[in-house]
Design a protein around this motif. Structure first.
Motif, PDB file in Angstrom:
ATOM      1  N   UNK A  21       0.832  -1.208   0.000  1.00 63.22           N
ATOM      2  CA  UNK A  21       0.000   0.000   0.000  1.00 63.22           C
ATOM      3  C   UNK A  21       0.865   1.255   0.000  1.00 63.22           C
ATOM      4  N   UNK A  22       1.951   1.247   0.760  1.00 65.38           N
ATOM      5  CA  UNK A  22       2.841   2.405   0.818  1.00 65.38           C
ATOM      6  C   UNK A  22       3.545   2.637  -0.519  1.00 65.38           C
ATOM      7  N   UNK A  23       3.773   1.571  -1.270  1.00 72.42           N
ATOM      8  CA  UNK A  23       4.476   1.676  -2.549  1.00 72.42           C
ATOM      9  C   UNK A  23       3.538   1.710  -3.746  1.00 72.42           C
ATOM     10  N   UNK A  24       2.235   1.557  -3.495  1.00 69.84           N
ATOM     11  CA  UNK A  24       1.219   1.548  -4.557  1.00 69.84           C
ATOM     12  C   UNK A  24       1.460   0.416  -5.559  1.00 69.84           C
ATOM     13  N   UNK A  25       1.751  -0.773  -5.005  1.00 77.56           N
ATOM     14  CA  UNK A  25       1.888  -1.991  -5.809  1.00 77.56           C
ATOM     15  C   UNK A  25       1.055  -3.084  -5.141  1.00 77.56           C
ATOM     16  N   UNK A  26       0.964  -4.243  -5.761  1.00 82.37           N
ATOM     17  CA  UNK A  26       0.195  -5.339  -5.173  1.00 82.37           C
ATOM     18  C   UNK A  26       1.026  -6.091  -4.130  1.00 82.37           C
ATOM     19  N   UNK A  27       0.347  -6.764  -3.237  1.00 76.51           N
ATOM     20  CA  UNK A  27       1.027  -7.596  -2.252  1.00 76.51           C
ATOM     21  C   UNK A  27       1.820  -8.681  -2.955  1.00 76.51           C
ATOM     22  N   UNK A  28       1.294  -9.180  -4.059  1.00 78.73           N
ATOM     23  CA  UNK A  28       1.985 -10.211  -4.830  1.00 78.73           C
ATOM     24  C   UNK A  28       3.321  -9.700  -5.369  1.00 78.73           C
ATOM     25  N   UNK A  30       5.250  -7.474  -3.880  1.00 77.62           N
ATOM     26  CA  UNK A  30       6.167  -7.485  -2.731  1.00 77.62           C
ATOM     27  C   UNK A  30       6.665  -8.904  -2.485  1.00 77.62           C
ATOM     28  N   UNK A  31       5.762  -9.863  -2.497  1.00 77.15           N
ATOM     29  CA  UNK A  31       6.146 -11.264  -2.291  1.00 77.15           C
ATOM     30  C   UNK A  31       7.158 -11.707  -3.351  1.00 77.15           C
ATOM     31  N   UNK A  32       6.891 -11.366  -4.598  1.00 74.64           N
ATOM     32  CA  UNK A  32       7.782 -11.778  -5.691  1.00 74.64           C
ATOM     33  C   UNK A  32       9.163 -11.136  -5.557  1.00 74.64           C
ATOM     34  N   UNK A  33       9.219  -9.881  -5.129  1.00 69.91           N
ATOM     35  CA  UNK A  33      10.519  -9.221  -4.935  1.00 69.91           C
ATOM     36  C   UNK A  33      11.260  -9.883  -3.780  1.00 69.91           C
ATOM     37  N   UNK A  34      10.567 -10.108  -2.674  1.00 69.37           N
ATOM     38  CA  UNK A  34      11.201 -10.699  -1.496  1.00 69.37           C
ATOM     39  C   UNK A  34      11.745 -12.096  -1.760  1.00 69.37           C
ATOM     40  N   UNK A  35      11.073 -12.846  -2.594  1.00 67.68           N
ATOM     41  CA  UNK A  35      11.516 -14.220  -2.881  1.00 67.68           C
ATOM     42  C   UNK A  35      12.466 -14.296  -4.070  1.00 67.68           C
ATOM     43  N   UNK A  36      12.787 -13.153  -4.670  1.00 74.83           N
ATOM     44  CA  UNK A  36      13.733 -13.123  -5.771  1.00 74.83           C
ATOM     45  C   UNK A  36      13.160 -13.575  -7.100  1.00 74.83           C
ATOM     46  N   UNK A  37      11.846 -13.662  -7.194  1.00 75.67           N
ATOM     47  CA  UNK A  37      11.216 -14.081  -8.452  1.00 75.67           C
ATOM     48  C   UNK A  37      10.988 -12.893  -9.394  1.00 75.67           C
ATOM     49  N   UNK A  38      11.131 -11.686  -8.864  1.00 72.34           N
ATOM     50  CA  UNK A  38      10.883 -10.484  -9.659  1.00 72.34           C
ATOM     51  C   UNK A  38      11.865  -9.405  -9.226  1.00 72.34           C
ATOM     52  N   UNK A  39      12.505  -8.768 -10.185  1.00 74.46           N
ATOM     53  CA  UNK A  39      13.371  -7.633  -9.910  1.00 74.46           C
ATOM     54  C   UNK A  39      12.557  -6.363 -10.137  1.00 74.46           C
ATOM     55  N   UNK A  40      12.556  -5.462  -9.165  1.00 71.21           N
ATOM     56  CA  UNK A  40      11.742  -4.253  -9.333  1.00 71.21           C
ATOM     57  C   UNK A  40      12.301  -3.361 -10.437  1.00 71.21           C
ATOM     58  N   UNK A  41      11.409  -2.572 -11.012  1.00 71.56           N
ATOM     59  CA  UNK A  41      11.850  -1.568 -11.974  1.00 71.56           C
ATOM     60  C   UNK A  41      12.721  -0.554 -11.241  1.00 71.56           C
TER      61      UNK A  41
END
Length: 66
Positions: A21-28, A30-41
């Motif tokens: 909510x603070x970053x205006x993205x989905x919870x999914x 955040x989960x993907x970034x934390x688990x290394x499945x997604x690199x943020x822009x």
């Protein structure tokens, strides 16, 4: 890419949903970034760094490039 997002979020006592909510993205996201499945822009990485008051390099580490 390795990151410290989960640790930083935990230090604040925020859930994934709180951080999302603070970053205006989905919870999914955040989960993907934390688990290394997604690199943020790059804009999102800057937003994360500003939120935690730290340089990007202290949050994200590209790891070994083989």
């Amino acid at each position: 890419m390795n990151n410290r997002l989960r640790d930083l979020r935990g230090e604040q006592g925020w859930s994934q949903a709180d951080l999302a909510a603070r970053l205006d993205v989905s919870r999914q996201t955040i989960h993907a970034i934390e688990t290394g499945k997604y690199d943020p822009s790059l804009p999102l990485a800057f937003k994360i760094a500003r939120l935690f008051g730290q340089p990007i390099e202290s949050i994200f580490d590209p790891g070994s490039s083989t």
